[in-house]
Design a protein around this motif. Structure first.
Motif, PDB file in Angstrom:
ATOM      1  N   LYS A 229       2.473 -26.270 -12.134  1.00 30.42           N
ATOM      2  CA  LYS A 229       1.467 -25.526 -12.889  1.00 30.42           C
ATOM      3  C   LYS A 229       0.235 -26.415 -12.870  1.00 30.42           C
TER       4      LYS A 229
ATOM      5  N   ASP B 101      -3.893 -27.118 -13.835  1.00 33.16           N
ATOM      6  CA  ASP B 101      -5.132 -26.803 -14.537  1.00 33.16           C
ATOM      7  C   ASP B 101      -6.222 -27.664 -13.955  1.00 33.16           C
TER       8      ASP B 101
ATOM      9  N   GLU C 209     -12.739 -23.438 -15.619  1.00 36.35           N
ATOM     10  CA  GLU C 209     -11.338 -23.824 -15.582  1.00 36.35           C
ATOM     11  C   GLU C 209     -10.536 -22.895 -14.690  1.00 36.35           C
TER      12      GLU C 209
ATOM     13  N   SER D 261      -6.716 -22.008 -13.685  1.00 32.94           N
ATOM     14  CA  SER D 261      -5.325 -22.236 -14.019  1.00 32.94           C
ATOM     15  C   SER D 261      -4.479 -21.475 -13.018  1.00 32.94           C
ATOM     16  N   GLY D 262      -3.442 -22.105 -12.537  1.00 32.21           N
ATOM     17  CA  GLY D 262      -2.615 -21.421 -11.551  1.00 32.21           C
ATOM     18  C   GLY D 262      -1.473 -22.298 -11.110  1.00 32.21           C
ATOM     19  N   ILE D 263      -1.075 -22.086  -9.878  1.00 32.57           N
ATOM     20  CA  ILE D 263       0.065 -22.823  -9.351  1.00 32.57           C
ATOM     21  C   ILE D 263      -0.376 -23.607  -8.124  1.00 32.57           C
TER      22      ILE D 263
ATOM     23  N   THR E 168      -2.960 -21.312  -6.070  1.00 36.97           N
ATOM     24  CA  THR E 168      -3.062 -19.858  -6.241  1.00 36.97           C
ATOM     25  C   THR E 168      -3.170 -19.495  -7.716  1.00 36.97           C
ATOM     26  N   SER E 169      -3.727 -18.316  -7.982  1.00 40.26           N
ATOM     27  CA  SER E 169      -3.773 -17.829  -9.356  1.00 40.26           C
ATOM     28  C   SER E 169      -2.388 -17.317  -9.735  1.00 40.26           C
ATOM     29  N   GLN E 170      -2.206 -17.072 -11.001  1.00 46.68           N
ATOM     30  CA  GLN E 170      -0.964 -16.494 -11.508  1.00 46.68           C
ATOM     31  C   GLN E 170      -0.628 -15.177 -10.779  1.00 46.68           C
TER      32      GLN E 170
ATOM     33  N   PHE F 265      -6.787 -19.606  -4.441  1.00 42.34           N
ATOM     34  CA  PHE F 265      -8.042 -20.297  -4.754  1.00 42.34           C
ATOM     35  C   PHE F 265      -8.449 -21.181  -3.576  1.00 42.34           C
TER      36      PHE F 265
END
Lengths: 195, 209
Positions: A38, A40, A47, A49-51, A67-69, A74
């Motif tokens: 995970k 950030d 910001e 947030s993703g993986i 990547t995003s959720q 990204f």
């Protein structure tokens, strides 16, 4: 001037560099492991947030995908023998200063080995200094278990950024990783995802 | 000659593989779209559980996450991930509200083209209301007991994110049972919906940030 020198290893004692000494980072060196975190990433007030997925895909090759959720990418970067390739990157991150910083951070994060120029120690850490392109990477190893605790990237006068590794598992995976920059507003926090 | 044989063999093989999937005729397509549209109009709320798989070619395993999805007509959506970590996103009033394990933030969708497109796409795919959209070129299939809609984005922003979106619909409910978002690279995210209940009241608190 004394105040201008980098303070990374102030108060450490110097020790002799042996021929077999090498800086080593085992945390992304196993090609059988999917390193999935995970992530950030805070960049100049934005910001993301993703993986974050890191994988060793060849002898000297890593792939890093953020990547995003919801699964949109990204960025997708590839590193091989110190060179990098941008497979894709979203508009908001595709600025020279951000991309260069990310590339520098991640190249250091995944780099497995390097030579040692100087060596230091105190009660808690053994420090091996690796020099590359007029800059230094200080590798801090815990005296207690010899695990890699942090890497400090610095010029002769200034610390630029550092990478902290916490909660290292038996198969040499760091469960928590933080990358902090001193001069630019870019911070990365990674927490390993449980299976 | 050998190459020709090989090619035709490949071709036969590929068409053999896809034999279960039959393209709908124009009249069947029309009927299907109407059924989806009727079902979407009647669905004031939808509650689902979902399992999401992210497939990246170079990984040994797909990355799995799961949670609950709440939809309220016309376009309020909450994705509430419970695994592998607590994370929820509410799309409401042109804004995106994020709760990242207790850390709250919001994003103005109007200022963020990607999220706006993504929100629109998700809202429409959950209630199946995207099939008249001028934003996609579409083709329709029937595969055993599901209908399949394959959508290729015409919009440039969306096209950069996904080359194709594949929606599956239950042949009785005409509600979306899965969404597959395929990236230009071929990597994809597959979301499977389960335990669907329609028109069950959703407390306002669910959509509160």
């Amino acid at each position: 001037m004394l105040g201008c020198k980098v303070a990374t290893v102030d108060n450490y004692s110097e020790s002799e560099v042996k021929a077999e000494d090498a800086v080593k980072n085992p945390y992304f060196a196993n090609s059988a492991i999917d390193y999935v975190y995970k992530a950030d990433i805070a960049v100049y007030g934005n910001e993301f947030s993703g993986i974050l997925i890191l994988k060793k895909t060849g002898i000297q090759k890593h792939r890093i995908v953020f990547t995003s959720q919801f699964g949109s990418t990204f960025f997708d970067l590839e590193f091989e023998n110190g060179e990098h390739k941008v497979n894709s990157i979203v508009e908001q991150l595709n600025r020279k200063i951000i991309l260069n910083t990310l590339v520098r951070d991640f190249s250091l994060l995944i780099r497995e080995k390097g030579t040692v120029a100087e060596s230091y120690y105190n009660d808690r850490y053994n420090v091996l200094e690796n020099q590359k392109n007029k800059r230094s990477n200080y590798y801090f190893y815990n005296q207690s278990d010899l695990s890699l605790h942090k890497i400090v990237h610095a010029t002769k006068r200034q610390e630029k950024f550092m990478i902290f590794f916490k909660d290292v598992s038996e198969d040499q995976v760091a469960k928590n990783i933080r990358i902090d920059h001193k001069n630019i507003k870019l911070n990365i926090e990674l927490n390993l995802l449980k299976k | 000659m050998l190459r020709f044989l090989l090619l035709s063999f490949l071709f036969i093989n590929i068409s053999g593989l896809q034999a279960q999937e039959v393209e709908l005729s124009p009249s069947e397509t029309e009927t299907f779209k109407n059924d989806v549209s009727t079902s979407a109009k009647q669905s004031k709320t939808i509650i689902n559980t979902f399992v999401q798989l992210k497939h990246i070619d170079f990984l040994s395993n797909d990355i799995e996450s799961s949670g609950d999805l709440y939809f309220k007509s016309p376009n309020i959506i909450k994705w509430s991930y419970t695994k592998p970590y607590e994370y929820s996103v509410i799309f409401k009033n042109k804004k995106l509200f994020i709760n990242d394990a207790g850390k709250k933030s919001d994003i103005n969708l109007a200022s963020n083209k990607i999220f706006e497109k993504l929100n629109d796409l998700i809202a429409k795919s959950v209630n199946g209301d995207m099939l008249d959209d001028t934003q996609f070129s579409m083709s329709f299939f029937k595969d055993k007991d599901v209908f399949v809609a394959k959508l290729s984005p015409k919009d440039t922003t969306l096209k950069e994110m996904f080359k194709q979106i594949v929606l599956s619909f239950g042949s009785k409910t005409y509600l979306v049972s899965s969404v597959k978002l395929i990236e230009p690279s071929g990597d994809y995210t597959l979301i499977n919906f389960q335990n669907t209940s329609v028109n069950k009241p959703i407390p306002d608190a669910v959509f509160a940030h």
